[in-house]
Design a protein around this motif. Structure first.
Motif, PDB file in Angstrom:
ATOM      1  N   ALA A   1     -18.049  31.815 -17.961  1.00  0.00           N
ATOM      2  CA  ALA A   1     -17.738  30.380 -18.023  1.00  0.00           C
ATOM      3  C   ALA A   1     -18.851  29.548 -17.405  1.00  0.00           C
ATOM      4  O   ALA A   1     -19.558  29.989 -16.497  1.00  0.00           O
ATOM      5  N   SER A   2     -18.974  28.347 -17.911  1.00  0.00           N
ATOM      6  CA  SER A   2     -19.842  27.356 -17.289  1.00  0.00           C
ATOM      7  C   SER A   2     -19.048  26.514 -16.300  1.00  0.00           C
ATOM      8  O   SER A   2     -19.589  26.012 -15.321  1.00  0.00           O
ATOM      9  N   LEU A   3     -17.755  26.393 -16.559  1.00  0.00           N
ATOM     10  CA  LEU A   3     -16.833  25.657 -15.704  1.00  0.00           C
ATOM     11  C   LEU A   3     -15.462  26.302 -15.768  1.00  0.00           C
ATOM     12  O   LEU A   3     -14.979  26.639 -16.853  1.00  0.00           O
ATOM     13  N   SER A   4     -14.857  26.507 -14.605  1.00  0.00           N
ATOM     14  CA  SER A   4     -13.471  26.969 -14.527  1.00  0.00           C
ATOM     15  C   SER A   4     -12.637  25.905 -13.832  1.00  0.00           C
ATOM     16  O   SER A   4     -13.084  25.297 -12.844  1.00  0.00           O
ATOM     17  N   VAL A   5     -11.442  25.684 -14.347  1.00  0.00           N
ATOM     18  CA  VAL A   5     -10.527  24.691 -13.792  1.00  0.00           C
ATOM     19  C   VAL A   5      -9.231  25.407 -13.397  1.00  0.00           C
ATOM     20  O   VAL A   5      -8.602  26.049 -14.242  1.00  0.00           O
ATOM     21  N   ALA A   6      -8.848  25.316 -12.135  1.00  0.00           N
ATOM     22  CA  ALA A   6      -7.582  25.903 -11.705  1.00  0.00           C
ATOM     23  C   ALA A   6      -6.436  25.034 -12.222  1.00  0.00           C
ATOM     24  O   ALA A   6      -6.472  23.806 -12.102  1.00  0.00           O
ATOM     25  N   VAL A   7      -5.434  25.689 -12.802  1.00  0.00           N
ATOM     26  CA  VAL A   7      -4.285  24.963 -13.356  1.00  0.00           C
ATOM     27  C   VAL A   7      -2.995  25.598 -12.856  1.00  0.00           C
ATOM     28  O   VAL A   7      -2.955  26.773 -12.491  1.00  0.00           O
ATOM     29  N   ILE A   8      -1.957  24.798 -12.842  1.00  0.00           N
ATOM     30  CA  ILE A   8      -0.644  25.275 -12.451  1.00  0.00           C
ATOM     31  C   ILE A   8       0.379  24.707 -13.427  1.00  0.00           C
ATOM     32  O   ILE A   8       0.247  23.563 -13.878  1.00  0.00           O
ATOM     33  N   GLU A   9       1.364  25.516 -13.793  1.00  0.00           N
ATOM     34  CA  GLU A   9       2.401  25.043 -14.701  1.00  0.00           C
ATOM     35  C   GLU A   9       3.347  24.107 -13.947  1.00  0.00           C
ATOM     36  O   GLU A   9       3.839  24.437 -12.869  1.00  0.00           O
ATOM     37  N   VAL A  10       3.584  22.946 -14.516  1.00  0.00           N
ATOM     38  CA  VAL A  10       4.516  21.978 -13.938  1.00  0.00           C
ATOM     39  C   VAL A  10       5.643  21.754 -14.939  1.00  0.00           C
ATOM     40  O   VAL A  10       5.494  22.057 -16.133  1.00  0.00           O
ATOM     41  N   PRO A  11       6.788  21.252 -14.490  1.00  0.00           N
ATOM     42  CA  PRO A  11       7.863  20.943 -15.448  1.00  0.00           C
ATOM     43  C   PRO A  11       7.356  19.992 -16.529  1.00  0.00           C
ATOM     44  O   PRO A  11       6.641  19.030 -16.231  1.00  0.00           O
TER      45      PRO A  11
ATOM     46  N   ASP B   1     -17.152  18.330 -24.902  1.00  0.00           N
ATOM     47  CA  ASP B   1     -17.836  17.767 -26.066  1.00  0.00           C
ATOM     48  C   ASP B   1     -19.109  18.529 -26.416  1.00  0.00           C
ATOM     49  O   ASP B   1     -19.493  18.621 -27.585  1.00  0.00           O
ATOM     50  N   SER B   2     -19.765  19.084 -25.389  1.00  0.00           N
ATOM     51  CA  SER B   2     -21.033  19.782 -25.635  1.00  0.00           C
ATOM     52  C   SER B   2     -20.844  21.258 -25.955  1.00  0.00           C
ATOM     53  O   SER B   2     -21.825  21.980 -26.157  1.00  0.00           O
ATOM     54  N   GLY B   3     -19.584  21.713 -25.982  1.00  0.00           N
ATOM     55  CA  GLY B   3     -19.320  23.101 -26.358  1.00  0.00           C
ATOM     56  C   GLY B   3     -19.494  24.099 -25.233  1.00  0.00           C
ATOM     57  O   GLY B   3     -19.561  25.316 -25.480  1.00  0.00           O
ATOM     58  N   GLU B   4     -19.556  23.636 -23.988  1.00  0.00           N
ATOM     59  CA  GLU B   4     -19.655  24.546 -22.845  1.00  0.00           C
ATOM     60  C   GLU B   4     -18.390  25.423 -22.774  1.00  0.00           C
ATOM     61  O   GLU B   4     -17.310  25.017 -23.216  1.00  0.00           O
ATOM     62  N   THR B   5     -18.538  26.611 -22.221  1.00  0.00           N
ATOM     63  CA  THR B   5     -17.381  27.479 -22.034  1.00  0.00           C
ATOM     64  C   THR B   5     -16.607  27.015 -20.799  1.00  0.00           C
ATOM     65  O   THR B   5     -17.065  27.172 -19.664  1.00  0.00           O
ATOM     66  N   VAL B   6     -15.448  26.415 -21.039  1.00  0.00           N
ATOM     67  CA  VAL B   6     -14.607  25.888 -19.973  1.00  0.00           C
ATOM     68  C   VAL B   6     -13.289  26.654 -20.012  1.00  0.00           C
ATOM     69  O   VAL B   6     -12.597  26.651 -21.035  1.00  0.00           O
ATOM     70  N   VAL B   7     -12.954  27.331 -18.925  1.00  0.00           N
ATOM     71  CA  VAL B   7     -11.764  28.173 -18.925  1.00  0.00           C
ATOM     72  C   VAL B   7     -10.765  27.705 -17.877  1.00  0.00           C
ATOM     73  O   VAL B   7     -11.132  27.096 -16.865  1.00  0.00           O
ATOM     74  N   ALA B   8      -9.502  28.009 -18.149  1.00  0.00           N
ATOM     75  CA  ALA B   8      -8.429  27.694 -17.210  1.00  0.00           C
ATOM     76  C   ALA B   8      -8.138  28.914 -16.355  1.00  0.00           C
ATOM     77  O   ALA B   8      -8.054  30.039 -16.864  1.00  0.00           O
ATOM     78  N   TYR B   9      -8.010  28.703 -15.062  1.00  0.00           N
ATOM     79  CA  TYR B   9      -7.608  29.764 -14.145  1.00  0.00           C
ATOM     80  C   TYR B   9      -6.189  29.446 -13.697  1.00  0.00           C
ATOM     81  O   TYR B   9      -5.941  28.466 -13.000  1.00  0.00           O
ATOM     82  N   ARG B  10      -5.249  30.267 -14.124  1.00  0.00           N
ATOM     83  CA  ARG B  10      -3.832  30.003 -13.851  1.00  0.00           C
ATOM     84  C   ARG B  10      -3.462  30.436 -12.430  1.00  0.00           C
ATOM     85  O   ARG B  10      -3.706  31.573 -12.037  1.00  0.00           O
ATOM     86  N   PHE B  11      -2.872  29.511 -11.702  1.00  0.00           N
ATOM     87  CA  PHE B  11      -2.430  29.773 -10.336  1.00  0.00           C
ATOM     88  C   PHE B  11      -0.916  29.822 -10.316  1.00  0.00           C
ATOM     89  O   PHE B  11      -0.244  28.923 -10.838  1.00  0.00           O
ATOM     90  N   ASP B  12      -0.380  30.879  -9.702  1.00  0.00           N
ATOM     91  CA  ASP B  12       1.068  31.051  -9.627  1.00  0.00           C
ATOM     92  C   ASP B  12       1.451  31.150  -8.152  1.00  0.00           C
ATOM     93  O   ASP B  12       1.419  32.216  -7.553  1.00  0.00           O
ATOM     94  N   GLY B  13       1.780  30.041  -7.573  1.00  0.00           N
ATOM     95  CA  GLY B  13       2.128  30.025  -6.157  1.00  0.00           C
ATOM     96  C   GLY B  13       2.499  28.622  -5.731  1.00  0.00           C
ATOM     97  O   GLY B  13       2.567  27.702  -6.538  1.00  0.00           O
ATOM     98  N   TYR B  14       2.729  28.466  -4.440  1.00  0.00           N
ATOM     99  CA  TYR B  14       3.096  27.153  -3.906  1.00  0.00           C
ATOM    100  C   TYR B  14       1.866  26.265  -3.858  1.00  0.00           C
ATOM    101  O   TYR B  14       0.806  26.651  -3.373  1.00  0.00           O
ATOM    102  N   TRP B  15       1.997  25.048  -4.352  1.00  0.00           N
ATOM    103  CA  TRP B  15       0.920  24.053  -4.316  1.00  0.00           C
ATOM    104  C   TRP B  15       1.551  22.673  -4.273  1.00  0.00           C
ATOM    105  O   TRP B  15       2.459  22.366  -5.036  1.00  0.00           O
ATOM    106  N   LYS B  16       1.090  21.857  -3.354  1.00  0.00           N
ATOM    107  CA  LYS B  16       1.683  20.532  -3.200  1.00  0.00           C
ATOM    108  C   LYS B  16       0.586  19.515  -2.909  1.00  0.00           C
ATOM    109  O   LYS B  16      -0.219  19.686  -1.990  1.00  0.00           O
TER     110      LYS B  16
END
Length: 380
Positions: free
Chosen positions: A146-156, A228-243
């Motif tokens: 990846a060129s960029l990774s973004v941490a994500v969390i599932e929300v309602p 927009d530039s086609g960089e490899t951007v991936v989601a990193y799924r986090f499963d835990g407490y986050w506030k």
């Protein structure tokens, strides 16, 4: 010596939604959970993840935050080839330059990053409560080239419109970013945690600021530009407490959640300690003639009244006949005789005079730092 990854903690937000609590203090420095400040969780995550170099980017009311962090010794960030560095806006030939956004804050500190010459840069927020191994996120970043990774969390799904939403393909590659969409396509919310390949990000930022200064914010500008530039951007799924504790309600809720015996965020976990400026142990009961039930009570508290389901920081005095329920009382506060406090946040060194009533049933009540309510208590 080249550093693999440097963390940059963005801790300069004004925190206006916390009202009185951030009038004279940066949001990440606000006390939390009896013995901590909000930024302790991000700093501890860095220490536990083996990240030895941390830049803390401050701006608004930084004095308490700077004093708290110091040289990072409390988090083990003061050794050889390690350090916590406070980074503040500075004056240049262009005049005084306040940070105009998250990405602009990183651009202004390119010289700091160049000294460390990292392969990756980890962008973090200083006002979230969570425990996360950033090393695992980095390994996922590498596996996906990846060129960029973004941490994500599932929300309602019903709350997804409050967040920046990352839409992904079947391989968790991000294909679309929606900022607080009215009709979200997924529930993968950005946590504001990013890993960038530093060489690529540095080139994008320097090119932008040499041309049109258009890359001020990661969410609004940089991430869309990567997509927009086609960089490899991936989601990193986090499963835990986050506030995100950026509002009075969320700060109160997170503190109350600390009182649950099944609290998902285990502050007693010796394998992943949450450190603070002073060596600490988990909060414990300290009572005098009063009582404390279902509460977290820190050192040096004098309790002659009744405390139930509340969080009390160091050196709080609760005098005879006082009753505190579902509340947060920060260090040094004095609660007078026969006071009634319910669903409230009481700031550091506040004084609540005898017989006062503070009721946050309809809306969480807030008493500011050193604020005096009612008649000043007697020195007895």
């Amino acid at each position: 010596m080249k550093t693999e990854m440097v963390a940059m903690i963005l801790a300069g937000g004004q925190g206006t939604r916390l009202g009185k609590l951030t009038k004279n203090m940066a949001k990440p420095a606000v006390p939390f959970g009896g013995r901590y400040r909000i930024i302790d969780f991000t700093l501890s995550n860095c220490a536990n993840s083996g990240i030895n170099n941390v830049g803390v980017v401050t701006q608004y009311q930084p004095l308490a935050l700077n004093h708290h962090i110091g040289n990072g010794a409390s988090w083990g960030l003061d050794g050889i080839n390690a350090g916590a560095t406070i980074l503040q806006p500075y004056s240049s030939s262009e005049g005084s330059k306040w940070f105009e956004g998250t990405a602009h804050a990183i651009y202004q500190n390119i010289s700091y990053l160049d000294q460390l010459d990292p392969q990756y840069v980890l962008i973090l927020s200083g006002d979230h409560i969570y425990k996360m191994d950033y090393e695992e996120m980095l390994e996922n970043h590498k596996r996906n080239n990846a060129s960029l990774s973004v941490a994500v969390i599932e929300v309602p799904m019903k709350e997804a419109s409050r967040f920046g939403i990352m839409n992904t393909d079947d391989n968790d590659r991000i294909i679309e970013f929606e900022e607080k969409p009215d009709e979200p396509k997924s529930n993968l919310a950005s946590m504001g945690i990013y890993i960038f390949n530093w060489g690529r990000l540095r080139n994008i930022l320097t090119t932008s600021y040499a041309k049109d200064s258009s890359m001020n914010d990661f969410g609004k500008h940089v991430i869309p530009a990567y997509l927009d530039s086609g960089e490899t951007v991936v989601a990193y799924r986090f499963d835990g407490y986050w506030k995100d504790v950026g509002t009075i309600d969320s700060l109160w809720e997170a503190n109350m959640e600390f009182l649950r015996p099944d609290m998902e965020l285990n502050i007693r976990d010796k394998a992943w300690r949450i450190y603070s400026k002073n060596p600490i142990s988990p909060p414990h009961f300290v009572t005098e003639t009063g009582s404390a039930k279902n509460s977290l009570i820190s050192d040096g508290c004098y309790i002659a009244g009744d405390v139930n389901h509340s969080v009390l920081s160091d050196d709080v005095q609760v005098k005879e006949g006082a009753k505190i329920t579902d509340s947060i009382v920060m260090s040094g506060a004095t609660i007078g005789k026969n006071v009634s406090i319910h669903k409230a946040i009481i700031g550091e060194d506040a004084i609540i005079g005898d017989n006062a009533v503070i009721d946050g049933t309809e809306e969480i009540a807030v008493v500011g730092y050193s604020e005096v309510i009612g008649v000043t208590v007697d020195e007895d």
